[in-house]
Design a protein around this motif. Structure first.
Motif, mmCIF file in Angstrom:
data_model
loop_
_atom_site.group_PDB
_atom_site.id
_atom_site.type_symbol
_atom_site.label_atom_id
_atom_site.label_comp_id
_atom_site.label_asym_id
_atom_site.label_seq_id
_atom_site.Cartn_x
_atom_site.Cartn_y
_atom_site.Cartn_z
ATOM 1 N N PHE A 79 0.845 -1.213 0.000
ATOM 2 C CA PHE A 79 0.000 0.000 0.000
ATOM 3 C C PHE A 79 0.871 1.250 0.000
ATOM 4 N N LYS A 80 1.897 1.226 0.885
ATOM 5 C CA LYS A 80 2.754 2.402 1.070
ATOM 6 C C LYS A 80 3.460 2.746 -0.239
ATOM 7 N N ARG A 81 3.845 1.724 -1.005
ATOM 8 C CA ARG A 81 4.530 1.937 -2.293
ATOM 9 C C ARG A 81 3.540 2.458 -3.339
ATOM 10 N N SER A 82 2.366 1.798 -3.414
ATOM 11 C CA SER A 82 1.458 2.111 -4.539
ATOM 12 C C SER A 82 0.499 3.258 -4.233
ATOM 13 N N ARG A 83 0.115 3.437 -2.972
ATOM 14 C CA ARG A 83 -0.828 4.531 -2.620
ATOM 15 C C ARG A 83 -0.376 5.211 -1.331
ATOM 16 N N PRO A 84 0.759 5.963 -1.403
ATOM 17 C CA PRO A 84 1.318 6.541 -0.168
ATOM 18 C C PRO A 84 0.334 7.454 0.569
ATOM 19 N N TRP A 85 -0.657 8.022 -0.111
ATOM 20 C CA TRP A 85 -1.559 8.971 0.557
ATOM 21 C C TRP A 85 -2.525 8.259 1.505
ATOM 22 N N VAL A 86 -2.653 6.921 1.388
ATOM 23 C CA VAL A 86 -3.560 6.221 2.324
ATOM 24 C C VAL A 86 -2.768 5.372 3.321
ATOM 25 N N LYS A 87 -1.441 5.594 3.420
ATOM 26 C CA LYS A 87 -0.637 4.684 4.239
ATOM 27 C C LYS A 87 -1.064 4.685 5.705
ATOM 28 N N TYR A 88 -1.475 5.858 6.256
ATOM 29 C CA TYR A 88 -1.840 5.865 7.682
ATOM 30 C C TYR A 88 -3.233 5.274 7.930
ATOM 31 N N PRO A 89 -4.264 5.638 7.136
ATOM 32 C CA PRO A 89 -5.559 4.952 7.335
ATOM 33 C C PRO A 89 -5.417 3.443 7.103
ATOM 34 N N ALA A 90 -4.576 3.065 6.123
ATOM 35 C CA ALA A 90 -4.375 1.625 5.852
ATOM 36 C C ALA A 90 -3.717 0.962 7.056
ATOM 37 N N ALA A 91 -2.748 1.651 7.671
ATOM 38 C CA ALA A 91 -2.075 1.087 8.843
ATOM 39 C C ALA A 91 -3.087 0.897 9.981
ATOM 40 N N ALA A 92 -3.955 1.900 10.176
ATOM 41 C CA ALA A 92 -4.954 1.813 11.253
ATOM 42 C C ALA A 92 -5.909 0.646 11.000
ATOM 43 N N LEU A 93 -6.343 0.519 9.744
ATOM 44 C CA LEU A 93 -7.278 -0.564 9.386
ATOM 45 C C LEU A 93 -6.612 -1.928 9.576
ATOM 46 N N ILE A 94 -5.362 -2.049 9.126
ATOM 47 C CA ILE A 94 -4.640 -3.325 9.233
ATOM 48 C C ILE A 94 -4.411 -3.689 10.703
ATOM 49 N N LEU A 95 -4.040 -2.701 11.533
ATOM 50 C CA LEU A 95 -3.824 -2.974 12.964
ATOM 51 C C LEU A 95 -5.134 -3.392 13.638
ATOM 52 N N ALA A 96 -6.252 -2.697 13.277
ATOM 53 C CA ALA A 96 -7.555 -3.039 13.881
ATOM 54 C C ALA A 96 -7.980 -4.454 13.470
ATOM 55 N N LEU A 97 -7.821 -4.756 12.176
ATOM 56 C CA LEU A 97 -8.194 -6.081 11.673
ATOM 57 C C LEU A 97 -7.325 -7.160 12.327
ATOM 58 N N GLY A 98 -6.039 -6.882 12.440
ATOM 59 C CA GLY A 98 -5.122 -7.825 13.080
ATOM 60 C C GLY A 98 -5.516 -8.087 14.522
ATOM 61 N N ALA A 99 -5.890 -7.012 15.247
ATOM 62 C CA ALA A 99 -6.283 -7.160 16.659
ATOM 63 C C ALA A 99 -7.564 -7.999 16.768
ATOM 64 N N VAL A 100 -8.527 -7.748 15.870
ATOM 65 C CA VAL A 100 -9.792 -8.509 15.903
ATOM 66 C C VAL A 100 -9.525 -9.990 15.612
ATOM 67 N N ILE A 101 -8.709 -10.272 14.592
ATOM 68 C CA ILE A 101 -8.430 -11.671 14.231
ATOM 69 C C ILE A 101 -7.680 -12.379 15.370
ATOM 70 N N LEU A 102 -6.703 -11.664 15.960
ATOM 71 C CA LEU A 102 -5.932 -12.273 17.053
ATOM 72 C C LEU A 102 -6.845 -12.566 18.242
ATOM 73 N N TRP A 103 -7.761 -11.621 18.533
ATOM 74 C CA TRP A 103 -8.683 -11.835 19.641
ATOM 75 C C TRP A 103 -9.579 -13.046 19.371
ATOM 76 N N LEU A 104 -10.033 -13.150 18.115
ATOM 77 C CA LEU A 104 -10.906 -14.267 17.734
ATOM 78 C C LEU A 104 -10.180 -15.599 17.953
ATOM 79 N N VAL A 105 -8.905 -15.659 17.544
ATOM 80 C CA VAL A 105 -8.120 -16.895 17.724
ATOM 81 C C VAL A 105 -7.956 -17.197 19.217
ATOM 82 N N ILE A 106 -7.606 -16.181 20.013
ATOM 83 C CA ILE A 106 -7.423 -16.395 21.456
ATOM 84 C C ILE A 106 -8.740 -16.834 22.095
#
Ligand code: HEM
Length: 115
Positions: A79-106
């Motif tokens: 994302f950062k390479r191809s669409r640098p203008w969305v790198k921070y919203p993308a990071a927030a979305l990826i971190l939130a999704l990662g936290a939800v998936i990790l919680w689901l597994v736990i």
């Protein structure tokens, strides 16, 4: 920023090899449950069905962590390479999704009683 990217790539690559190891352990321990005799003999009596079951369950959470690290770091760097203008919203979305998936597994592996 370049240094952080290099560290992220390093973490993603280390995670990928640990993930691959996890996949092998998951498959062999799975056979330890379904093909107990074969795995018991192949491991010289080290892995019986109970041990295989324990390993099979125990590898899920580390694999989830390595999978999320490997895949989400690569997606974010792309994302950062191809669409640098969305790198921070993308990071927030990826971190939130990662936290939800990790919680689901736990939750499914360690909190929710079976059945
Ligand atoms: C069980 C699933 C997976 C395993 C075991 C795995 C394993 C690997 C391994 C061993 C590498 C080479 C790392 C190195 O160069 O040292 C790699 C690279 C890569 N993987 Fe995966 N991978 C998996 C899933 C995925 C998925 C789902 C994606 C995409 C969304 C992905 C994206 C990439 C990318 C982009 C690279 C190249 C990264 C680089 O050059 O550093 N992988 N993967």
């Amino acid at each position: 920023m370049k240094l952080m990217d290099n560290w992220l790539k390093r973490i993603s690559r280390i995670s990928s090899w640990l993930l691959l190891t996890g996949v092998v352990v998951l498959v062999v321990s799975g056979w330890g449950i379904t093909q107990t005799g074969a795995i018991f003999n192949a491991t010289g009596g080290l892995i019986d069905r109970r041990t295989a079951d324990m390993i099979h369950r125990g590898v899920v959470l580390p694999m989830a962590v390595f999978f999320l690290l490997h895949v989400f770091i690569n997606i974010w760097l792309k994302f950062k390479r191809s669409r640098p203008w969305v790198k921070y919203p993308a990071a927030a979305l990826i971190l939130a999704l990662g936290a939800v998936i990790l919680w689901l597994v736990i939750y499914m592996e360690y909190i929710r009683l079976g059945g």
